[in-house]
Design an enzyme around this catalytic site. Structure first.
Site, PDB file in Angstrom:
ATOM      1  N   HIS B 217       0.785  -1.391   0.153  1.00 43.70           N
ATOM      2  CA  HIS B 217       0.105  -0.085   0.056  1.00 43.70           C
ATOM      3  C   HIS B 217       0.772   1.149  -0.058  1.00 43.70           C
ATOM      4  O   HIS B 217       0.616   2.231  -0.856  1.00 43.70           O
ATOM      5  CB  HIS B 217      -1.358   0.039   1.016  1.00 43.70           C
ATOM      6  CG  HIS B 217      -2.144   0.857   0.565  1.00 43.70           C
ATOM      7  ND1 HIS B 217      -3.053   0.503  -0.278  1.00 43.70           N
ATOM      8  CD2 HIS B 217      -2.311   2.142   0.945  1.00 43.70           C
ATOM      9  CE1 HIS B 217      -3.819   1.674  -0.492  1.00 43.70           C
ATOM     10  NE2 HIS B 217      -3.317   2.772   0.268  1.00 43.70           N
ATOM     11  N   TYR B 221       1.700   5.625  -2.358  1.00 41.35           N
ATOM     12  CA  TYR B 221       2.140   6.844  -1.913  1.00 41.35           C
ATOM     13  C   TYR B 221       3.131   7.311  -2.478  1.00 41.35           C
ATOM     14  O   TYR B 221       3.387   8.425  -2.662  1.00 41.35           O
ATOM     15  CB  TYR B 221       1.897   7.146  -0.436  1.00 41.35           C
ATOM     16  CG  TYR B 221       0.490   6.827   0.125  1.00 41.35           C
ATOM     17  CD1 TYR B 221      -0.451   7.779  -0.151  1.00 41.35           C
ATOM     18  CD2 TYR B 221       0.145   5.529   0.816  1.00 41.35           C
ATOM     19  CE1 TYR B 221      -1.582   7.520   0.188  1.00 41.35           C
ATOM     20  CE2 TYR B 221      -1.045   5.461   1.262  1.00 41.35           C
ATOM     21  CZ  TYR B 221      -1.964   6.022   0.777  1.00 41.35           C
ATOM     22  OH  TYR B 221      -3.417   5.938   1.263  1.00 41.35           O
ATOM     23  N   HIS B 368     -10.700   0.467  -9.647  1.00 47.04           N
ATOM     24  CA  HIS B 368     -10.411   1.642  -8.863  1.00 47.04           C
ATOM     25  C   HIS B 368      -8.966   2.035  -9.148  1.00 47.04           C
ATOM     26  O   HIS B 368      -8.713   3.237  -9.158  1.00 47.04           O
ATOM     27  CB  HIS B 368     -10.740   0.847  -7.308  1.00 47.04           C
ATOM     28  CG  HIS B 368      -9.750   1.611  -6.433  1.00 47.04           C
ATOM     29  ND1 HIS B 368      -9.974   2.733  -5.829  1.00 47.04           N
ATOM     30  CD2 HIS B 368      -8.591   1.143  -5.581  1.00 47.04           C
ATOM     31  CE1 HIS B 368      -9.127   3.187  -5.029  1.00 47.04           C
ATOM     32  NE2 HIS B 368      -8.237   2.260  -4.732  1.00 47.04           N
ATOM     33  N   PHE B 369      -8.047   1.044  -9.131  1.00 44.85           N
ATOM     34  CA  PHE B 369      -6.508   1.382  -8.972  1.00 44.85           C
ATOM     35  C   PHE B 369      -6.271   2.006 -10.426  1.00 44.85           C
ATOM     36  O   PHE B 369      -5.499   2.796 -10.392  1.00 44.85           O
ATOM     37  CB  PHE B 369      -5.774   0.420  -8.396  1.00 44.85           C
ATOM     38  CG  PHE B 369      -5.184  -0.493  -9.567  1.00 44.85           C
ATOM     39  CD1 PHE B 369      -4.527  -0.556 -10.402  1.00 44.85           C
ATOM     40  CD2 PHE B 369      -5.749  -1.897  -9.021  1.00 44.85           C
ATOM     41  CE1 PHE B 369      -4.336  -1.499 -11.455  1.00 44.85           C
ATOM     42  CE2 PHE B 369      -5.289  -3.046  -9.847  1.00 44.85           C
ATOM     43  CZ  PHE B 369      -4.646  -2.744 -10.889  1.00 44.85           C
ATOM     44  N   HIS B 370      -7.177   1.667 -11.514  1.00 43.58           N
ATOM     45  CA  HIS B 370      -6.849   2.648 -12.720  1.00 43.58           C
ATOM     46  C   HIS B 370      -6.891   4.163 -12.445  1.00 43.58           C
ATOM     47  O   HIS B 370      -6.599   4.711 -12.985  1.00 43.58           O
ATOM     48  CB  HIS B 370      -7.258   1.705 -13.963  1.00 43.58           C
ATOM     49  CG  HIS B 370      -6.481   0.835 -14.569  1.00 43.58           C
ATOM     50  ND1 HIS B 370      -6.519  -0.500 -13.836  1.00 43.58           N
ATOM     51  CD2 HIS B 370      -5.566   0.583 -15.511  1.00 43.58           C
ATOM     52  CE1 HIS B 370      -5.655  -1.225 -14.757  1.00 43.58           C
ATOM     53  NE2 HIS B 370      -5.125  -0.446 -15.614  1.00 43.58           N
ATOM     54  N   ARG B 431     -10.940 -10.672 -11.512  1.00 47.98           N
ATOM     55  CA  ARG B 431     -10.040  -9.603 -12.221  1.00 47.98           C
ATOM     56  C   ARG B 431      -9.015 -10.170 -12.863  1.00 47.98           C
ATOM     57  O   ARG B 431      -8.720  -9.854 -13.912  1.00 47.98           O
ATOM     58  CB  ARG B 431      -9.439  -8.437 -10.975  1.00 47.98           C
ATOM     59  CG  ARG B 431      -8.414  -9.318 -10.136  1.00 47.98           C
ATOM     60  CD  ARG B 431      -8.095  -8.390  -9.144  1.00 47.98           C
ATOM     61  NE  ARG B 431      -6.810  -7.629  -9.263  1.00 47.98           N
ATOM     62  CZ  ARG B 431      -6.056  -6.926  -8.550  1.00 47.98           C
ATOM     63  NH1 ARG B 431      -6.091  -7.075  -7.300  1.00 47.98           N
ATOM     64  NH2 ARG B 431      -5.252  -6.243  -9.100  1.00 47.98           N
ATOM     65  N   ARG B 432      -8.619 -11.453 -12.666  1.00 48.60           N
ATOM     66  CA  ARG B 432      -7.494 -12.003 -13.214  1.00 48.60           C
ATOM     67  C   ARG B 432      -7.911 -13.394 -13.960  1.00 48.60           C
ATOM     68  O   ARG B 432      -7.248 -14.271 -13.723  1.00 48.60           O
ATOM     69  CB  ARG B 432      -6.306 -12.370 -12.193  1.00 48.60           C
ATOM     70  CG  ARG B 432      -5.756 -11.374 -11.580  1.00 48.60           C
ATOM     71  CD  ARG B 432      -4.707 -11.851 -10.420  1.00 48.60           C
ATOM     72  NE  ARG B 432      -4.176 -10.574  -9.717  1.00 48.60           N
ATOM     73  CZ  ARG B 432      -4.482 -10.147  -8.331  1.00 48.60           C
ATOM     74  NH1 ARG B 432      -5.517 -11.155  -7.671  1.00 48.60           N
ATOM     75  NH2 ARG B 432      -4.033  -9.174  -7.849  1.00 48.60           N
TER      76      ARG B 432
END
Ligand SMILES: [Cu+2]
Lengths: 198, 537
Positions: B217, B221, B368-370, B431-432
């Site tokens: 995680h 950042y 979300h992370f895209h 997802r995968r």
């Protein structure tokens, strides 16, 4: 080296110093308000989660129990004839289901469980990482080799549900899924043995 | 300070970063096409998973690491007014990183490292993949050391002065990265490498996953801080205003550093090897780290409003129209913030202790992370490139309009691609997967969204090609740039000492890390665990 005994005033002075520094910080009125709103907002989310976790016992699976993946077939619990829906419910009335995940399937391939009843899934991997998920329900858990994954769910509506492997486990991963049939309580027959159900 | 060394270091790093980015977009396009199932001849799990692994490594490790290093050298040299300390060390670090990328690329492209970018033991990749990835991390530590030394030297020469905000944030990021990468470095050195080299037969997957979560995680950042640097230090001026609050900016960077590190367990919510109590603790931390992001949103929007009003925008929303939307930096900031809001909402669902079960490992997660990474972060990287490229190559940006078209394309493409993913995730699509093989009625509901995702992917690929084209044309055919416009520095009131250095914060982090990872790691040495042996892909 000599360790200095803690001086009572030391902490006091430090804290007072911090207070003075904080009060000298130039923070605009609007910023101060926004900071409070942000903290309140986050507090609200965390509060809601704390309440559901504590009062309704809603937690993610986190049942730290190790098992030797290489000898599952010899184990008490995950031997081939012990898999599937268990004939005797647990003490609290929950139905227990034991599954083994391995490239590329969940064993047994098909299970039948009653609707509206607490189902306790116990799963172990015989090779690599897998994940079990029944879409649009909270039945979801990672199956990590070396551990028993335990997850509890209730399926309110009868129907046919797929259970998909949702963690990449190799080139045949796309094909890894099983069928879960949920039947109305009154139509559900408990299996005669701990093994496969026809 | 515009010394040749920092310029060359920045350019060389940026070339690798954006080269990787352009290449990765082609892999991404192939993946949406393959996955949609619309073209039977493309169907191949082997090629798909090799492509996913390469796309992930190129975007998440190569683009980011090289971009951050290049941007760091530029920021350090310019904001401190000092040449890069020990250029030989900097070039050595660069060489180690490039060497690592090449070593990892060979097995990746040959399909011998289809373990996706999160490694996934006990699936075992070719040993050169692990060596390459390790070298990339080790090389980046050279950069961290140079940033720390440059700050220390500057502080010695300027006692009592305020560290310029961009450098303060860059050093926060270097420290964050040192702390962050330690998790995956431990996994790599003590677990993956000995195992892949055949020195050990088995691997403790629980421990490996925990160490990876340590990195997984805060690494986000590490990628995000350069975007925030641009939002705080470039955007207000580009919009014709000034930064709303310097103290709040420093507070946000420190909070990200301190709170961002000890919270990786929300990636393990569904895992059996960690107990619920630890997951709960990390959940609280995960929510707390939303505060600096909310502060950033506020400060940046407030700075934009200040600029908009200066330019005559009136009324509650009039200032929005008065903003210079034709400035790439301003446009990028607005689009970035929009995607941060959308992605942030998805992130709150993911971080929610129990709600996560509904979307865990579904298409929701890449959706979300895209939005956060490819949307918020990469959009700001692109804007930074538009800002710096002319200064680095001494030529005017090739076109004034094309960057705007490109940024809009990236935004629209990202929204078109990620919206169906969020829906597919709620409908349970994993997802995968490379194809939908389930003989179940459920999958019928997935079909309409698959084609939308292909359109989004195509818009993104066109946009990425435009970006690389603009940089290439600027470098080869741009008009020569006149003198660099000097940035007007607004005098700021000196912040308190604890917002001007990191000694205190490193101690706080140490305590927090021991509290949140101490027993969760120790347990693997206390419990009786059973390690599985290696499996191919
Ligand atoms: Cu699987």
């Amino acid at each position: 080296m000599q360790i200095r005994s803690p001086d009572k005033n030391w902490l006091h002075e430090k804290l007072a110093g911090l207070g003075v520094q904080l009060s000298q910080l130039e923070i605009n009125e609007l910023e101060r308000k926004w900071l409070l709103v942000s903290i309140a907002m986050i507090g609200l989310f965390v509060g809601a989660i704390v309440v559901t976790a504590v009062s309704h016992g809603i937690h993610p699976p986190g049942h730290v129990e190790t098992i030797d993946s290489a000898s599952l077939h010899l184990s008490q619990e995950f031997a081939e004839d012990k898999l599937g829906v268990q004939p005797t419910p647990l003490a609290d009335g929950s139905i227990q289901v034991r599954l083994v995940a391995g490239r590329y399937g969940f064993y047994p391939r098909e299970i039948e469980v009653p609707a509206g009843r607490r189902i306790v899934f116990r799963m172990a991997s015989m090779d690599v990482l897998h994940g079990a998920h029944i879409p649009m329900t909270n039945m979801s858990a990672m199956i990590v080799p070396g551990y028993v994954s335990e997850v509890v769910s209730v399926f309110p509506k009868p129907g046919e549900y797929p259970m998909l492997c949702n963690e990449y486990c190799g080139l045949g991963h796309d094909h890894m899924w099983s069928k879960v049939t949920v039947v109305a309580q009154e139509n559900w027959r408990k299996p005669a043995t701990g093994g496969s159900q026809q | 300070m515009n010394d040749a060394t920092s310029t060359r270091l920045t350019l060389f790093n940026f070339w690798v970063a954006f080269g990787a980015f352009g290449l990765a977009c082609f892999f991404g396009m192939y993946q949406v096409l393959e996955r949609s199932g619309l073209f039977a001849f493309l169907q191949s799990p082997a090629v798909y998973f090799a492509s996913v692994s390469t796309h992930g490594v190129l975007m998440a490790f190569v683009l980011t690491t090289f971009f951050i290093m290049g941007f760091g050298y530029y920021t350090a040299a310019h904001s401190l007014g000092q040449p890069v300390w020990n250029p030989r060390l900097a070039w050595t670090g660069y060489g180690v990183c490039v060497g690592g990328v090449v070593l990892a690329a060979i097995p990746l492209l040959l399909g011998k490292a289809s373990v996706l970018y999160t490694f996934y033991p006990p699936i075992q990749a070719n040993v050169f993949f692990y060596i390459g990835a390790t070298l990339l991390v080790v090389g980046s530590w050279f950069w961290c050391a140079i940033m720390l030394v440059m700050l220390a030297r500057w502080k010695k020469d300027h006692p009592g002065e305020t560290v310029p905000l961009p450098m303060f944030a860059t050093v926060a990021n270097a420290l964050l990265w040192l702390w962050t990468s330690l998790g995956v470095a431990l996994e790599s050195v003590f677990q993956l490498l000995p195992w892949a080299l055949g020195l050990t037969d088995t691997i403790d997957v629980g421990l490996a996953r925990t160490l990876f979560a340590w990195t997984l995680h805060p690494i986000v950042y590490f990628w995000l801080i350069p975007a925030y640097i641009a939002l705080y230090c470039y955007v207000p001026q580009a919009a014709g205003g000034k930064l709303f609050s310097d103290v709040l900016a420093r507070t946000a960077f420190v909070l990200i550093l301190v709170l961002g590190l000890p919270i990786g367990f929300h990636h393990l919510y569904m895992d059996p090897e960690q107990a619920v109590g630890w997951k709960f603790l990390h959940m609280v931390g995960t929510f707390a780290v939303a505060i600096p992001t909310l502060l950033t949103g506020f400060t940046v929007i407030a700075s934009l409003e200040l600029a908009g009003r200066r330019q005559g925008g009136a009324g509650l929303f009039g200032w929005i129209g008065a903003l210079p939307w034709k400035n790439p930096m301003v446009l990028a900031a607005i689009l970035s913030l929009l995607m941060l809001v959308l992605g942030g909402f998805g992130g709150i669902v993911n971080a929610s202790y129990a709600m996560n079960a509904m979307v865990h490992n579904t298409a929701w997660v890449p959706g979300h992370f895209h939005l956060i990474f490819a949307g918020t972060v990469v959009t700001m990287y692109l804007a930074i490139a538009y800002q710096l490229w002319p200064r680095l190559v001494g030529r005017k940006l090739y076109s004034e309009d094309l960057p705007l078209v490109q940024l809009w394309g990236w935004f629209i493409g990202m929204v078109v691609m990620t919206t169906p993913w969020h829906i597919l995730g709620l409908l349970g699509q994993p997802r995968r997967i490379s194809a939908v093989q389930y003989n179940s009625v459920l999958t019928l509901s997935w079909d309409p969204y698959e084609s939308l995702m292909v359109i989004g992917g195509f818009i993104l690929l066109v946009s990425a090609c435009q970006f690389v084209y603009i940089l290439y044309k600027t470098q080869t055919a741009g008009e020569t740039l006149e003198a660099e416009p000097a940035a007007a520095d607004d005098a700021v009131r000196p912040p308190p000492a604890w917002l001007n250095g990191f000694t205190l914060w490193n101690r706080v982090i140490l305590v927090l890390m021991v509290l949140s990872y101490g027993y969760p790691i120790l347990q693997f040495f206390v419990l009786k665990t059973y390690n599985p042996s290696a499996w191919g892909y």
